[in-house]
Scaffold this motif. Structure first.
Motif: not given
Length: 152
Positions: A1-4, A9-12, A17-31
């Motif tokens: 399985m390749s890294n997301i 770069p091949h996604l719209c 933006a969804n990726f950045m929001k998801a990573v940010d949301a998980i990071g803030k919730a975990f902290a």
């Protein structure tokens, strides 16, 4: 399985933006839940983030599963255990000293080495810098400062 992140770069733009929001949301919730900052790279590789981004947001980000998966990572679980141990130590000290007089609290601290500077907050100041600070203080303030910084 390749890294997301290799696929981004091949996604719209919306998917990125969804990726950045998801990573940010998980990071803030975990902290917020654990007071531990998780590595964004570790968060980015969670299957919940991958599913959410690759479906264009159709699969809702499962925040609780992502937090559980993050807590299960060995590097983070070790930090969680250390934080729990520290909290238990602080709780024990508070419980032990709750009904003590000031003198008894000071003796308690001295007996257990709690009156010395902690390693995690050790000063990076040189002795000359400390001397410059001490020169501008009253005698009582000098003693307090010297004790606080482990100079006596």
């Amino acid at each position: 399985m390749s890294n997301i992140e290799e696929l981004l770069p091949h996604l719209c733009e919306d998917d990125r933006a969804n990726f950045m929001k998801a990573v940010d949301a998980i990071g803030k919730a975990f902290a917020a839940r654990t007071s531990i900052e998780a590595d964004p790279q570790l968060i980015a590789n969670l299957p919940q983030v991958r599913e959410h981004v690759l479906t264009g947001g159709e699969i809702v980000l499962d925040l609780s599963a992502a937090l559980d998966a993050l807590a299960g990572d060995p590097s983070i679980s070790n930090q969680l255990i250390a934080a729990e141990v520290k909290a238990a130590e602080v709780s024990k000290i508070k419980e032990d000293t709750a009904n003590m007089s000031r003198a008894a609290k000071m003796n308690y601290a001295r007996e257990r080495g709690l009156d010395r500077p902690r390693d995690d907050v050790a000063s990076t100041m040189t002795i000359n810098e400390h001397a410059a600070v001490l020169a501008g203080l009253s005698p009582v303030q000098r003693m307090v400062y010297a004790r606080r910084h482990g100079l006596v």
